[in-house]
Design an enzyme around this catalytic site. Structure first.
Site, PDB file in Angstrom:
ATOM      1  N   ARG A  57       7.578  -4.389   0.272  1.00  0.00           N
ATOM      2  CA  ARG A  57       7.594  -3.453  -0.874  1.00  0.00           C
ATOM      3  C   ARG A  57       7.815  -2.005  -0.462  1.00  0.00           C
ATOM      4  O   ARG A  57       8.502  -1.264  -1.169  1.00  0.00           O
ATOM      5  CB  ARG A  57       6.387  -3.629  -1.792  1.00  0.00           C
ATOM      6  CG  ARG A  57       5.071  -3.175  -1.345  1.00  0.00           C
ATOM      7  CD  ARG A  57       3.993  -4.159  -1.680  1.00  0.00           C
ATOM      8  NE  ARG A  57       3.985  -5.190  -0.675  1.00  0.00           N
ATOM      9  CZ  ARG A  57       4.164  -6.472  -0.927  1.00  0.00           C
ATOM     10  NH1 ARG A  57       4.314  -6.889  -2.147  1.00  0.00           N
ATOM     11  NH2 ARG A  57       4.165  -7.349   0.056  1.00  0.00           N
ATOM     12  N   THR A  58       7.272  -1.594   0.669  1.00  0.00           N
ATOM     13  CA  THR A  58       7.471  -0.193   1.049  1.00  0.00           C
ATOM     14  C   THR A  58       8.960   0.060   1.313  1.00  0.00           C
ATOM     15  O   THR A  58       9.553   1.009   0.816  1.00  0.00           O
ATOM     16  CB  THR A  58       6.636   0.152   2.298  1.00  0.00           C
ATOM     17  OG1 THR A  58       5.274  -0.161   2.023  1.00  0.00           O
ATOM     18  CG2 THR A  58       6.742   1.618   2.660  1.00  0.00           C
ATOM     19  N   LYS A  86      16.917  -1.699  23.949  1.00  0.00           N
ATOM     20  CA  LYS A  86      17.681  -1.391  25.170  1.00  0.00           C
ATOM     21  C   LYS A  86      17.035  -0.242  25.928  1.00  0.00           C
ATOM     22  O   LYS A  86      17.622   0.326  26.834  1.00  0.00           O
ATOM     23  CB  LYS A  86      19.122  -1.024  24.810  1.00  0.00           C
ATOM     24  CG  LYS A  86      19.894  -2.140  24.125  1.00  0.00           C
ATOM     25  CD  LYS A  86      21.333  -1.698  23.865  1.00  0.00           C
ATOM     26  CE  LYS A  86      22.091  -2.737  23.043  1.00  0.00           C
ATOM     27  NZ  LYS A  86      23.369  -2.212  22.570  1.00  0.00           N
ATOM     28  N   ARG A 107       8.907   3.376   9.623  1.00  0.00           N
ATOM     29  CA  ARG A 107       7.657   2.649   9.894  1.00  0.00           C
ATOM     30  C   ARG A 107       7.718   2.141  11.329  1.00  0.00           C
ATOM     31  O   ARG A 107       8.759   1.653  11.778  1.00  0.00           O
ATOM     32  CB  ARG A 107       7.504   1.468   8.930  1.00  0.00           C
ATOM     33  CG  ARG A 107       6.365   0.537   9.304  1.00  0.00           C
ATOM     34  CD  ARG A 107       6.125  -0.536   8.292  1.00  0.00           C
ATOM     35  NE  ARG A 107       5.458  -0.011   7.099  1.00  0.00           N
ATOM     36  CZ  ARG A 107       4.945  -0.775   6.132  1.00  0.00           C
ATOM     37  NH1 ARG A 107       5.033  -2.091   6.197  1.00  0.00           N
ATOM     38  NH2 ARG A 107       4.349  -0.231   5.095  1.00  0.00           N
ATOM     39  N   HIS A 135      -0.509   6.037   6.016  1.00  0.00           N
ATOM     40  CA  HIS A 135       0.516   5.518   5.103  1.00  0.00           C
ATOM     41  C   HIS A 135       0.498   6.441   3.882  1.00  0.00           C
ATOM     42  O   HIS A 135       0.026   6.069   2.813  1.00  0.00           O
ATOM     43  CB  HIS A 135       0.153   4.069   4.746  1.00  0.00           C
ATOM     44  CG  HIS A 135       1.251   3.277   4.126  1.00  0.00           C
ATOM     45  ND1 HIS A 135       2.423   3.844   3.654  1.00  0.00           N
ATOM     46  CD2 HIS A 135       1.358   1.933   3.886  1.00  0.00           C
ATOM     47  CE1 HIS A 135       3.188   2.880   3.156  1.00  0.00           C
ATOM     48  NE2 HIS A 135       2.563   1.715   3.296  1.00  0.00           N
TER      49      HIS A 135
HETATM   50  C1  NCD Z   1       0.197  -2.302   3.574  1.00  0.00           C
HETATM   51  C2  NCD Z   1       0.649  -1.782   4.928  1.00  0.00           C
HETATM   52  O1  NCD Z   1       1.749  -2.126   5.385  1.00  0.00           O
HETATM   53  O2  NCD Z   1      -0.123  -1.020   5.478  1.00  0.00           O
HETATM   54  N1  NCD Z   1       1.224  -2.777   2.779  1.00  0.00           N
HETATM   55  C3  NCD Z   1       1.988  -1.873   2.091  1.00  0.00           C
HETATM   56  O3  NCD Z   1       2.588  -1.002   2.650  1.00  0.00           O
HETATM   57  N2  NCD Z   1       1.976  -1.972   0.757  1.00  0.00           N
HETATM   58  C4  NCD Z   1      -0.983  -3.182   3.622  1.00  0.00           C
HETATM   59  C5  NCD Z   1      -0.952  -4.445   4.446  1.00  0.00           C
HETATM   60  O4  NCD Z   1       0.025  -4.757   5.132  1.00  0.00           O
HETATM   61  O5  NCD Z   1      -1.958  -5.179   4.392  1.00  0.00           O
END
Ligand code: NCD
Length: 339
Positions: A57-58, A86, A107, A135
């Site tokens: 989703r992110t 690499k 990320r 986050h």
């Molecule tokens: C979370 C994350 O990646 O920190 N998910 C997200 O970004 N909605 C929570 C998780 O992975 O449990």
């Protein structure tokens, strides 16, 4: 806070006014996110969406948010298919990708890696999660959701009571959300976790120093009582040395219809950053609550698009130009968004 050209790396960058500014711009994105209108304000702009850790989703909501503003998205989703395998440094990757993009979302599993990448980047970088650390966009969308949900019950963020449940040690969403709530007043936090997975001490002491009340407990049922919001989290198995170690904690805290009815207020808002672990041995948030009006998890994911559109509009300084290129959409759209 001046958003124009800024990196968004941590919730610590925000003051209360800048949070409100994001929320106000996010409100204005609704007709676009809900496919009533379209805008081309970012026509020609490119988002570099760099995900070196799993994400659905992110990654997709940042990409959709950029597309909904009229921009294009280039994705790197797998460390294995990137030059990092690499031996390329974050510095070199940042120099290269920032030449191809107008803004980057990144990320990465290493705490601090996104900040290091941002230092070398020639364009603004948004932290899409750096290991267990932060986050920030998730915290903003969580708080935006809390504000809206509480508002419909005539309550507010100041003075609210929130329970956070699960893996509070490794969960970056609860780390960022708690620290964002430092900007508000008189909040009661009930932190429900196994002792080994408690919220980091530094965050707890910051909350207390800001005048918030913090109760830490291993007793889920007692901890659930009297809250405006309950925020559940998944055991972050990828942060443990082995799956076996994570198994010890999986399934320890669960919310289902019966527990909710017995221990929560009738309108306690239920949140989870998702993904929820729906395997039988975990199941921290049961499907039997799927139709419950207080289950806000899919309003949360819908709100994520609004908040991420707002961040792009502010960083690229087009928040007041959205309407200039706006029109009705020409295709058939189902109305699928809850009010
Ligand atoms: C979370 C994350 O990646 O920190 N998910 C997200 O970004 N909605 C929570 C998780 O992975 O449990």
């Amino acid at each position: 806070m001046n958003f124009r050209g800024s990196h968004i790396l941590s919730v610590k960058q925000f003051d209360r006014d800048s949070v409100e500014q994001v929320f106000q711009v996010a409100d204005g994105m609704e007709p676009y996110a809900h496919r009533l209108r379209m805008t081309k304000v970012l026509d020609g702009a490119i988002l570099g969406n760099m995900f070196f850790e799993p994400s659905t989703r992110t990654r997709v909501s940042f990409g959709c948010a950029f597309n909904l503003l009229g921009g294009d998205v280039r994705e790197t989703t797998d460390v294995k298919s990137s030059s990092i395998t690499k031996g390329e440094s974050l510095y070199d990757t940042a120099r290269v990708i920032s030449g191809y993009s107008d803004v980057i979302v990144m990320r990465h599993p290493q705490p601090g890696s996104v900040a290091e990448f941002a230092k070398a980047s020639r364009v603004p970088v948004v932290n899409g999660g750096d290991g267990p650390n932060e986050h920030p966009s998730q915290a903003l969308l969580d708080l935006y959701t809390i504000k809206k949900e509480l508002h419909s019950n005539s309550r507010s963020i100041d003075g609210m009571r929130i329970a956070m449940v699960g893996d509070l040690k490794h969960g970056r969403t609860v780390h960022s959300l708690s620290q964002l709530l430092l900007l508000y007043k008189n909040i009661h936090f009930t932190l429900i976790s196994p002792t080994e997975l408690r919220m980091p001490e530094s965050i707890v002491s910051n909350l207390q120093a800001a005048g918030h009340e913090v109760t830490e407990t291993e007793e889920m049922e007692r901890g659930l009582q009297d809250n405006d919001t309950v925020y559940l989290t998944r055991i972050q198995e990828e942060r443990f040395d082995s799956k076996l170690e994570a198994d010890i904690y999986r399934g320890r805290f669960r919310l289902d219809q019966a527990i909710y009815t017995r221990h929560c207020q009738p309108n306690t808002v239920i949140m989870h950053p998702l993904p929820r672990d729906s395997r039988a041995d975990a199941n921290e948030l049961d499907n039997d609550l799927n139709q419950h009006p207080s289950l806000a998890i899919f309003r949360q994911t819908d709100n994520g698009v609004l908040v991420r559109m707002a961040l792009f509009a502010l960083i690229l300084d087009v928040a007041d130009k959205i309407e200039d290129t706006a029109s009705e959409v020409s295709w058939y759209t189902e109305s699928r968004f809850e009010e």
